[in-house]
Design an enzyme around this catalytic site. Structure first.
Site, PDB file in Angstrom:
ATOM      1  N   ALA A   1       0.863  -1.181   0.000  1.00  0.00           N
ATOM      2  CA  ALA A   1       0.000   0.000   0.000  1.00  0.00           C
ATOM      3  C   ALA A   1       0.898   1.228   0.000  1.00  0.00           C
ATOM      4  O   ALA A   1       2.069   1.160   0.355  1.00  0.00           O
ATOM      5  CB  ALA A   1      -0.925   0.000   1.208  1.00  0.00           C
TER       6      ALA A   1
ATOM      7  N   GLU B   1       1.062   5.620   0.809  1.00  0.00           N
ATOM      8  CA  GLU B   1       0.471   6.639   1.671  1.00  0.00           C
ATOM      9  C   GLU B   1       0.198   7.967   0.986  1.00  0.00           C
ATOM     10  O   GLU B   1       0.312   9.035   1.592  1.00  0.00           O
ATOM     11  CB  GLU B   1       1.400   6.897   2.861  1.00  0.00           C
ATOM     12  CG  GLU B   1       2.744   7.535   2.515  1.00  0.00           C
ATOM     13  CD  GLU B   1       3.894   6.561   2.349  1.00  0.00           C
ATOM     14  OE1 GLU B   1       5.058   6.967   2.461  1.00  0.00           O
ATOM     15  OE2 GLU B   1       3.610   5.377   2.105  1.00  0.00           O
ATOM     16  N   ASN B   2      -0.204   7.980  -0.264  1.00  0.00           N
ATOM     17  CA  ASN B   2      -0.505   9.238  -0.933  1.00  0.00           C
ATOM     18  C   ASN B   2      -1.463  10.074  -0.074  1.00  0.00           C
ATOM     19  O   ASN B   2      -2.438   9.556   0.467  1.00  0.00           O
ATOM     20  CB  ASN B   2      -1.167   8.971  -2.284  1.00  0.00           C
ATOM     21  CG  ASN B   2      -0.482   7.873  -3.052  1.00  0.00           C
ATOM     22  OD1 ASN B   2       0.693   7.970  -3.363  1.00  0.00           O
ATOM     23  ND2 ASN B   2      -1.219   6.814  -3.348  1.00  0.00           N
TER      24      ASN B   2
ATOM     25  N   GLU C   1      -0.532   3.392   6.794  1.00  0.00           N
ATOM     26  CA  GLU C   1      -0.613   4.408   5.740  1.00  0.00           C
ATOM     27  C   GLU C   1      -1.268   5.686   6.267  1.00  0.00           C
ATOM     28  O   GLU C   1      -0.911   6.790   5.849  1.00  0.00           O
ATOM     29  CB  GLU C   1      -1.387   3.861   4.539  1.00  0.00           C
ATOM     30  CG  GLU C   1      -0.866   2.541   3.975  1.00  0.00           C
ATOM     31  CD  GLU C   1       0.622   2.544   3.658  1.00  0.00           C
ATOM     32  OE1 GLU C   1       1.171   3.629   3.346  1.00  0.00           O
ATOM     33  OE2 GLU C   1       1.253   1.475   3.734  1.00  0.00           O
TER      34      GLU C   1
END
Length: 817
Positions: A269, A271-272, A303
């Protein structure tokens, strides 16, 4: 126009420092056209950058890896023929500058920052992007380094039926006269280039408003039933996490919208800011086990923690990568225990994630938590168990040392001082030290800048501590639990908290007890060695300890001894199987079953593998009658089944569990009982759009040369197996422990592939090398691996993986002997 075709030059720390000293980036306005990706490969972008220069007249460069169509600087056309190595020169900068670069990226099928994928079931197209550490310049021109943060404004053209997602909410969506729709997004806050994102496709969407936030969940249309099954839990965890972090950090998440997007062929995954991208393998195709749900909760919270630690405040350079990853891993367990139903997260961490950190720290790939990173290519090498999990354990110890409230106050100071900017390790430690009223510089030097794991042992009433580098041992904050045998199990006599200094700590008035458990509660990162009497109790009666963290600590201590050649595999199995027979914590049961399977299959002489698998299978079969442990027990039984009654139990349970049915077919195929008709029936029955990969796994498990060759090509030639968990599962099908003679030549082929691997992003490639690692070898293989890692032929991240694999295989071969 240009397309240099040259390998992009890796940005060095020196270059990044010089550019950051020269420039201040105000904003990006990025126009992206995805319409050709509906049935083609071209990602079109125009990036307009407003920035200032502190020394007008100086030159620099902008990062852009792809075909540059045109470029202007302050309305003057640039010579794009000078674009090379992923860099476009910017001559004679003014004090205030406007740069506009139009580009096209055609490499949208390898997963290198961008991936266009086609759902195998309904043929719908989805596009995702992910940019850590420096992938943004494969999508558009930018200054691709973490300390040149800027506002980003996105305008994205896409096919009419697609939804486009980015960091902020769409301000307006317009129909285009020339086809498709134009999505115009609200400006982002000041962000680093690696945490912005554009994802697009005909997603299935679910939204809910909770705790003052607009929460979104998105997935492929073919995965709709799985998202809808899990949405309530995901929404609840998201609300719990945002509330916990907002309160503990005294700073709520910085915008109303928070989206999570599940996409295919993605590892892990990302973490935008405001738009987390997930591998859609986290949407389990059958109801997940407690441990799978708990791990997914940790990923969600990891995240989310990055929104503060990484996005809000960002490291200046990749040598402080641990500031991002270790903190997010620590914070995820902190939040899980404090705010969710998964209150056994620290016990699960000890049983699962922390062990690889101990293993790596004992071998040739050990490094300090904070390491020098001369260029971005070396940053990839730091995405490992030491950065994530040793760092997590060390931060857990630091919070125990300072106290939770003081620790949180220090974090609040840190966020207040550096919000929307960049910071260093020293900034964090100063904030924590100020809150605590103590100097933490020596803690930093010993825990973050030194490699290796200290060893602590109890001799009489003296606790001895030694460091692998021969230097002064670190200071440890820990507890020693003293336990006595009673008819009801091991009962605590005393739990003593202490802080060590130097090699010798005298424990006055240590009570008489049957077991002295060093590091009770797992508050420090250290190898512990019990006295002789305590060890005998630990091996035989660990299951009687009253706390799941300490039961996991007992097993992990025994595993550490096995890993270092101080304990036999048989003794370890005696300990872990006794714990598994009665373990009540569902977060611990599944990782301990996995560890027991690993010991029985990979760390045992071939002649003993069937007998040890039978022992494991009997324990698993017994636990399968207990609802809270049924799924992990059956999954373990499917991997270890040897007797007809095992398969009878499994076949009955698999009638309404397609995942279990696939696991049973893998086991049968590995034993030479491949059933083509059964595989075809499972394919017809399985609603998973990626079910073909499960069928490939069954075929790969067969003890046949042609089966291994076919599977090998699917992974290395065709790259047909999706990244992440599907690749992990496929590799386990391929490397069957009892097929040593058959797969040994393929272990050598692995080294051949590693030496030449290319195509795709380096993170994806290092994941491929890590997940497809062999589980058997010979002395010739070990020699070849050593030669390969001593040269400069491998990228740093891949060299690290091969060193870890070679070290583990060396120890496994010794244990088998």
């Amino acid at each position: 126009m240009t397309d240099s075709g040259a390998t992009p030059t890796s940005l060095t720390e020196h270059e990044a420092r010089d550019r950051a000293a020269l420039l201040d980036v105000d904003r990006y306005d990025i126009r992206i056209d995805l319409r050709e990706l509906a049935d083609g490969e071209r990602w079109l972008a125009t990036s307009s950058i407003v920035f200032s220069c502190r020394r007008p007249g100086t030159s620099t460069f902008v990062d852009i890896d792809g075909e540059v169509l045109s470029a202007t600087l302050n309305d003057i056309e640039l010579d794009v023929s000078k674009h090379a190595g992923g860099r476009l020169p910017l001559p004679r900068l003014a004090a205030e500058n406007m740069l506009t670069v139009s580009s096209v990226q055609t490499d949208t099928g390898s997963g290198n920052a961008i991936l266009r994928s086609v759902d195998p079931q309904d043929k719908l197209v989805y596009v995702w992007s992910t940019f850590e550490p420096d992938g943004a310049h494969r999508a558009w021109a930018c200054f691709d380094q973490p300390d040149l943060k800027a506002v980003h404004g996105f305008q994205v053209s896409a096919p009419t039926e697609w939804t486009v997602l980015s960091n902020s909410a769409a301000e307006v969506v317009l129909d285009r006269d020339d086809g498709g729709r134009l999505w115009i997004f609200e400006d982002t806050p000041r962000l680093s280039s690696y945490v912005v994102v554009v994802n697009a496709g005909p997603f299935h969407a679910m939204r809910d408003f909770r705790g003052g936030f607009s929460l979104g969940l998105y997935c492929r249309q073919s995965l709709r039933p799985f998202l809808e099954r899990d949405a309530a839990e995901l929404f609840e965890l998201t609300e719990q996490g945002l509330t916990f972090f907002g309160e503990r950090f005294a700073r709520p998440f910085g915008q109303e919208r928070y989206d999570q997007v599940f996409v295919p062929d993605f590892g892990g995954a990302m973490e935008n800011w405001g738009c987390i991208t997930w591998a859609d393998s986290f949407l389990h195709r059958v109801p997940p086990t407690y441990a799978q749900r708990g791990f997914r909760a940790l990923v969600l919270l990891h995240e989310m923690a990055h929104q503060w630690f990484g996005d809000l405040v960002t490291m200046r350079w990749w040598d402080d990568l641990w500031l991002n990853e270790a903190f997010a891993s620590f914070a995820s367990a902190w939040a899980s225990v404090s705010a969710t139903e998964f209150t056994d997260a620290w016990a699960a961490f000890l049983a699962q994630e922390q062990l690889p950190a101990y293993e790596q720290d004992a071998g040739p790939a050990s490094h300090p938590i904070r390491s020098a990173v001369p260029d971005v290519d070396h940053a990839f090498a730091s995405f490992d168990a030491i950065t994530y999990f040793k760092g997590q354990a060390v931060l857990h110890q630091l919070m125990a040392l300072l106290g939770e409230d003081t620790f949180a106050q220090g974090l609040q100071r840190y966020f207040d001082a550096h919000a929307w900017g960049n910071a260093t390790l020293d900034d964090l430690i100063d904030a924590l030290g100020t809150a605590a009223g103590r100097d933490l510089s020596s803690w930093t030097a010993s825990w973050l800048d030194r490699a290796g794991t200290d060893t602590m042992s109890l001799v009489g009433t003296t606790l001895l501590t030694s460091s692998p580098d021969g230097g002064e041992p670190r200071r440890h904050a820990l507890r020693i639990g003293s336990y006595a045998r009673t008819p009801d199990g091991l009962a605590p006599v005393e739990v003593r908290a202490l802080e060590t200094a130097g090699t010798t700590t005298f424990l006055l008035d240590l009570p008489v007890a049957d077991l002295h458990l060093i590091n009770d509660g797992d508050l420090t990162f250290a190898s512990v060695r019990a006295d002789e009497r305590s060890l005998s109790v630990l091996l035989a009666e660990a299951a009687q300890l009253p706390d799941p963290v300490n039961r996991a600590l007992a097993v992990s201590t025994c595993w550490d001894m096995l890993f270092k050649g101080e304990l036999s595999t048989g003794d370890f199995l005696d300990c872990v199987l006794a714990v598994l027979a009665t373990e009540s914590s569902p977060g611990v049961v599944q990782p301990l079953f996995t560890l027991a399977l690993r010991a029985a299959e990979q760390w045992s002489p071939a002649v003993l593998v069937p007998r040890r698998l039978t022992r494991l299978a009997e324990v698993a079969a017994a636990r399968a009658d207990q609802p809270e442990h049924r799924l992990p027990a059956l999954q373990t039984l499917a991997a270890a089944a040897t007797a007809p009654e095992h398969f009878e139990l499994l076949d009955a349970a698999a009638t309404d569990d397609v995942d279990l049915a696939w696991r049973v077919e893998v086991r049968r195929a590995s034993l030479g009982r491949y059933d083509e008709a059964a595989v075809a029936a499972l394919l017809a029955r399985d609603p998973d759009p990626d079910a073909r990969v499960r069928a490939w796994g069954v075929s790969a498990a067969r003890p046949l040369e042609e089966a291994k060759a076919e599977a090998w090509d699917r992974v290395w030639r065709e790259r047909a197996v999706p990244a992440g968990q599907p690749l992990v599962d496929f590799a386990q099908c391929f490397w069957r422990p009892v097929q040593h003679e058959l797969v040994l030549p393929w272990a050598h082929r692995y080294l051949d592939e590693v030496a030449e691997v290319s195509g795709g992003g380096l993170l994806a490639l290092s994941g491929l090398v890590r997940h497809m690692r062999p589980t058997t070898a010979d002395q010739e293989w070990l020699g070849r691996a050593q030669d390969l890692t001593e040269g400069d032929a491998l990228a740093p991240a891949i060299r690290t993986v091969v060193r870890i694999v070679a070290d583990q295989l060396t120890r496994m071969l010794d244990a088998r002997a």
